[in-house]
Design a protein around this motif. Structure first.
Motif, short mmCIF file in Angstrom:
data_model
loop_
_atom_site.label_atom_id
_atom_site.label_comp_id
_atom_site.label_asym_id
_atom_site.label_seq_id
_atom_site.Cartn_x
_atom_site.Cartn_y
_atom_site.Cartn_z
N GLU A 104 -11.87 10.77 -3.63
CA GLU A 104 -11.60 12.20 -3.38
C GLU A 104 -11.11 12.89 -4.65
O GLU A 104 -11.45 14.03 -4.93
CB GLU A 104 -10.52 12.35 -2.31
CG GLU A 104 -11.04 12.24 -0.90
CD GLU A 104 -9.89 12.15 0.11
OE1 GLU A 104 -10.15 11.64 1.19
OE2 GLU A 104 -8.75 12.58 -0.20
N GLU A 110 0.27 8.96 -6.74
CA GLU A 110 0.51 10.40 -6.80
C GLU A 110 1.34 10.75 -8.03
O GLU A 110 1.12 11.76 -8.69
CB GLU A 110 1.23 10.89 -5.54
CG GLU A 110 0.39 10.83 -4.28
CD GLU A 110 -0.85 11.71 -4.32
OE1 GLU A 110 -0.92 12.62 -5.15
OE2 GLU A 110 -1.78 11.46 -3.52
N LEU A 116 0.71 4.17 -2.97
CA LEU A 116 0.31 5.54 -2.69
C LEU A 116 1.18 6.55 -3.44
O LEU A 116 0.68 7.48 -4.08
CB LEU A 116 0.42 5.78 -1.17
CG LEU A 116 -0.49 6.81 -0.56
CD1 LEU A 116 -1.94 6.43 -0.74
CD2 LEU A 116 -0.18 6.95 0.92
N SER A 175 -6.28 -6.54 -3.38
CA SER A 175 -7.07 -6.04 -2.25
C SER A 175 -6.33 -5.07 -1.34
O SER A 175 -6.90 -4.05 -0.94
CB SER A 175 -7.59 -7.23 -1.43
OG SER A 175 -8.53 -7.95 -2.18
N PRO A 176 -5.05 -5.33 -0.98
CA PRO A 176 -4.37 -4.37 -0.10
C PRO A 176 -4.31 -2.97 -0.71
O PRO A 176 -4.46 -1.97 -0.02
CB PRO A 176 -2.96 -4.95 0.05
CG PRO A 176 -3.11 -6.39 -0.26
CD PRO A 176 -4.19 -6.50 -1.28
N ASP A 206 -10.63 5.27 -1.08
CA ASP A 206 -11.17 6.57 -0.67
C ASP A 206 -10.42 7.73 -1.34
O ASP A 206 -11.01 8.74 -1.69
CB ASP A 206 -11.12 6.72 0.85
CG ASP A 206 -12.15 5.80 1.52
OD1 ASP A 206 -12.98 5.23 0.79
OD2 ASP A 206 -12.10 5.64 2.75
N LYS A 207 -9.11 7.57 -1.48
CA LYS A 207 -8.32 8.63 -2.12
C LYS A 207 -8.76 8.81 -3.57
O LYS A 207 -8.85 9.92 -4.07
CB LYS A 207 -6.83 8.28 -2.09
CG LYS A 207 -6.25 8.43 -0.71
CD LYS A 207 -4.77 8.60 -0.73
CE LYS A 207 -4.21 8.55 0.67
NZ LYS A 207 -4.86 9.42 1.64
N LYS A 252 -0.77 10.35 -11.19
CA LYS A 252 -1.76 11.44 -11.21
C LYS A 252 -1.09 12.74 -11.65
O LYS A 252 -1.62 13.48 -12.48
CB LYS A 252 -2.35 11.59 -9.80
CG LYS A 252 -3.65 12.36 -9.75
CD LYS A 252 -4.23 12.34 -8.36
CE LYS A 252 -3.49 13.30 -7.46
NZ LYS A 252 -3.98 13.32 -6.07
N LEU A 267 -7.86 -1.34 -0.61
CA LEU A 267 -8.23 -0.79 0.71
C LEU A 267 -7.51 0.52 0.98
O LEU A 267 -8.04 1.41 1.63
CB LEU A 267 -7.91 -1.82 1.80
CG LEU A 267 -8.80 -3.07 1.78
CD1 LEU A 267 -8.25 -4.15 2.68
CD2 LEU A 267 -10.22 -2.73 2.19
N ALA A 268 -6.28 0.64 0.49
CA ALA A 268 -5.51 1.87 0.75
C ALA A 268 -5.90 3.02 -0.17
O ALA A 268 -5.84 4.18 0.23
CB ALA A 268 -4.01 1.57 0.60
N PRO A 312 0.81 -1.22 0.00
CA PRO A 312 0.00 0.00 0.00
C PRO A 312 0.84 1.27 0.00
O PRO A 312 0.52 2.22 -0.73
CB PRO A 312 -0.81 -0.12 1.30
CG PRO A 312 -0.87 -1.57 1.58
CD PRO A 312 0.42 -2.14 1.07
N ALA A 313 1.92 1.29 0.79
CA ALA A 313 2.73 2.51 0.88
C ALA A 313 3.31 2.87 -0.48
O ALA A 313 3.36 4.04 -0.87
CB ALA A 313 3.85 2.32 1.89
N PRO A 342 -15.93 -7.22 -1.40
CA PRO A 342 -17.20 -6.53 -1.14
C PRO A 342 -17.02 -5.11 -0.60
O PRO A 342 -17.96 -4.32 -0.62
CB PRO A 342 -17.88 -7.42 -0.10
CG PRO A 342 -16.82 -8.27 0.48
CD PRO A 342 -15.76 -8.41 -0.57
#
Lengths: 349, 417
Positions: free
Chosen positions: B127, B100, B96, B115-116, B123-124, B103, B119-120, B92-93, B139
């Motif tokens: 946003e 960025e 991330l 999946s990991p 939401d980002k 993007k 989950l990370a 995940p780190a 799910p």
């Protein structure tokens, strides 16, 4: 008083000071200025990388106190980060605690977990302690999964963004400042802890625990203190990590991270605060470098060339350091400083 | 130490050189597709095949401006597509900072590699209003807000489809016993939700419990299977990838468990444990293995989509063909991402295109996207509707071959909050 060359300390207090010369203070000022202005000229990606480095530095400081100074090897550090992170996440998400209360509570919870899993260190050491701390990692993750109604289990838990009063730290720059403030504070604390009576006791235990005990150092007390302090650091790092993601998940604390944190310590240099920083920065930057060259290598050599590159390079770097520079980057840095201090009058031809 | 000074000078020179000269000057109209991949770790093979397919599909669109051989729509002629990707190692780190970076480079579509990462980043991505295709179908996606889109069914719906199919052929008067035999990670455990258990009990199963198998087992899961045997389980359900499913099935056979073995038990998994991969690797040893939402075998040239996969590989990678089934997933991801960009550009000019446009006027406007039967059904997305398919194909390995045994509607197991 006559003039003199170099940095000559004239009192015990001066000798003990962390920042002793104008150059030290100047470098500190320049560094803080750089940190403060980073969001002005760095992209979101760079801020993300630096934020993650900051969190890693805090975590490695904790491991350094535990392993580097006190000699208690732990390969369960990511597990303790999970304890801090989840405790903080649950307090914020389920009980509505503000971030500023949840974070220290999370750190304290991790510290208590450290105390519990540190108990075996009183009876065992070396290889057996390594196994006990590995068990800690797995027990912690297993417990998080089982407490589904509280932790969200494998589905994780959404965490609100941290806020100071009415200011929500939702931007990369805001969170960067927060993490850097904690990183600086953690570094200063770590530097000072090892200069106290407690720190000297840690070092005595690391160098020879039998001799330390004979000298009157309570192994029981100091080993547990090392576990507590080290895990409090892990808790702070875990909490900052979880709040940065705004999501708590067991996948954020894999076992291999515990191994890499130890690797960072080896690369940076065990038993040195600067070394902990250098190790964390070096391996994280290596990670990013590998990520960037992966597609280039893949296009130039073979599609699978990028696969496992990070694993291989991390492992290789750690092996190289263990063989050629077991005292880590910090020692190499000290040698470079010594060289330039004497330059142009080198010891070598 | 004397050489160290020169090393420092060299380092400074390199840094200055790279800082002063810009990397590239972009004049042409370019859009990016692709995103984060997990080329290191348990999904390495899958991800590599996905990446190869996305690259091939993008070359196809760039050269022909066609979207697929069976489609009439054209991609804008003046726009070039480029694949951007990085290996996140399923961390995940790392995902991330990669997110960025991509993007910042101007990517308006993304992808989830496991999946990991889901989950990370979920939401980002919301946003940022970044639409993303996803290789993981937990799910957790069904909890709003949503901008990650799946192209095979959510794991819990796959489990429900197998349960329905199995129950339809159940002849005994007693309730069939069901248990989870699933991977011990976020993906595998994502079926352990109260709604799933409630559904199984509602349709007439007796729930026996759960056993976990490591995502990539290092030893046969004998203990777990013996437990299932002792409990008299009739149907074992789980989410596994093939490196987990294959040793599990092998050990089942050794223990005499399976639909064609002395102890009758059927083992069904969701899409990541593709039946075509298992059948090819295990042959008749894998008989009875069931998979829901799986892709079709790569040699089934009667399927338009697979024929297209072969044509692409004939053209762009002769001599180094990708035979992995996830090549089909890559083609799907490429199709979805490019279709989203195409649709968005019908409403917003290239110069003004934003991530929000691509999500709302692109991804969410995809209706009945014909995939040449690679996916179980044509794909449809919309706000709050991220599960592309509306039916789930169920395959079973029989005599070493994959046989389609059912098509079940989505049960939407996970309660939408």
């Amino acid at each position: 008083m006559g003039s003199h060359f170099g940095a000559v300390q004239e009192s015990y207090a001066q000798d003990l000071a962390i920042f002793r010369t104008k150059l030290h203070w100047g470098a500190l000022f320049a560094f803080l200025l750089f940190l403060f202005t980073c969001p002005l000229f760095f992209s979101d990606r760079m801020l993300t990388i630096m934020t993650m480095i900051g969190i890693a530095v805090i975590s490695v400081h904790g491991l350094n106190i535990l392993t580097g100074y006190c000699g208690q090897i732990s390969i369960g550090h990511a597990g303790f980060m999970a304890v801090g992170g989840y405790a903080s996440a649950i307090l914020c998400a389920k009980l509505g605690f503000p971030f500023w209360i949840a974070l220290p509570c999370g750190a304290l919870t991790a510290g208590i977990a450290g105390l519990i899993f540190g108990l075996p260190s009183l009876k065992i050491k070396g290889f057996y302690l390594i196994m006990a701390t590995i068990a800690a990692q797995f027990i912690i993750i297993w417990t998080i999964i089982q407490l589904r109604s509280i932790t969200g289990g494998p589905d994780g838990l959404s965490v609100p963004k941290p806020a100071i009063g009415s200011i929500v730290l939702s931007s990369k720059a805001n969170y960067f400042y927060l993490v850097m403030a904690f990183t600086c504070l953690a570094t200063l604390l770590a530097k000072n802890i090892v200069r106290t009576r407690t720190g000297r006791a840690f070092i005595a235990i690391r160098d020879n625990d039998l001799a330390a005990e004979v000298m009157g150092i309570s192994l029981w007390s100091y080993k547990l203190q090392a576990f507590f302090i080290g895990c409090v650091y892990a808790g702070v790092a875990g909490s900052l990590l979880i709040h940065y993601y705004s999501f708590a998940s067991i996948d954020q604390f894999p076992f291999m991270d515990s191994v890499w944190y130890l690797g960072m310590l080896i690369v940076g240099g065990m038993g040195s605060t600067t070394g902990a920083i250098m190790g964390a920065v070096a391996l994280r930057l290596l990670d990013e470098f590998i990520t960037m060259v992966g597609p280039v290598l893949s296009a130039a050599v073979a599609p699978q060339a990028a696969a496992s590159l990070a694993l291989i390079s991390h492992g290789l770097v750690i092996i190289i350091f263990l063989i050629f520079e077991p005292r880590g980057l910090h020692h190499r840095w000290e040698m470079i400083k010594a060289y330039f201090r004497l330059w142009p009058f080198s010891h070598e031809e | 130490m004397a050489t160290m000074r020169w090393l420092v000078v060299l380092l400074v020179t390199v840094v200055i050189t790279f800082s002063v000269f810009p990397n590239d000057v972009e004049a042409q109209k370019k859009l990016y597709v692709g995103g984060t991949q997990s080329l290191t770790g348990p999904f390495a093979e899958d991800s590599a095949a996905v990446l190869a397919a996305i690259e091939d599909y993008v070359r196809y669109v760039n050269e022909t401006k066609n979207m697929a051989p069976w489609r009439k729509e054209k991609f804008p002629a003046d726009i070039t597509l480029e694949v951007l990707w990085r290996d996140d190692e399923l961390k995940p780190a790392k995902a991330l900072s990669i997110y960025e970076e991509l993007k910042a480079k101007g990517m308006m579509v993304a992808r989830i590699s496991g999946s990991p990462i889901a989950l990370a980043l979920k939401d980002k991505m919301w946003e940022d209003r970044m639409g993303a295709t996803s290789m993981a179908t937990g799910p957790y996606y069904l909890t709003p807000p949503q901008s990650c889109l799946t192209y095979y069914p959510i794991y819990t719906d796959s489990m429900a489809a197998i349960a329905d199919w199995f129950k339809a052929s159940w002849k005994e008067t007693r309730k069939p016993k069901v248990a989870y035999l699933t991977a011990d990670n976020a993906m595998g455990r994502s079926i352990e939700i109260p709604e799933m258990k409630a559904y199984l009990e509602k349709v007439g199963y007796e729930f026996a419990g759960t056993q976990y198998v490591p995502l990539v087992p290092t030893s046969p899961p004998t203990t777990q299977l013996t437990w299932l045997k002792e409990k008299g389980v009739d149907l074992a359900l789980g989410i596994m990838i093939n490196p987990g499913a294959q040793p599990t099935v092998k050990e089942m056979v050794r223990l005499g468990m399976g639909p064609f073995q002395p102890h009758k038990m059927t083992f069904g998994t969701g899409a990541p444990g593709h039946s075509a991969v298992l059948a090819e690797a295990m042959g008749p040893l894998g008989d009875g293995y069931v998979c829901a939402g799986s892709f079709r075998p790569m040699d089934d040239l009667t399927v338009l989509g697979i024929k297209f996969c072969h044509e692409l590989q004939d053209k762009y990678r002769p001599g180094k063909r990708v035979t992995h089934i996830m090549y089909q997933a890559g083609i799907l991801e490429g199709m979805i991402q490019v279709e989203a960009l195409r649709l968005a550009m019908q409403e917003v000019p290239f110069e003004k295109l934003t991530r929000r446009d691509v999500l709302e006027k692109g991804f969410f406007k995809i209706k009945n996207l014909e995939t040449g039967k690679i996916s179980s059904t044509p794909l449809t997305y919309g706000e709050g509707d991220i599960e592309g398919v509306d039916q789930i194909r169920i395959d079973q390995v029989q005599k070493g071959k994959v046989v389609e045994v059912g098509l079940t509607p989505l049960r939407n197991i996970f309660t939408r909050k």
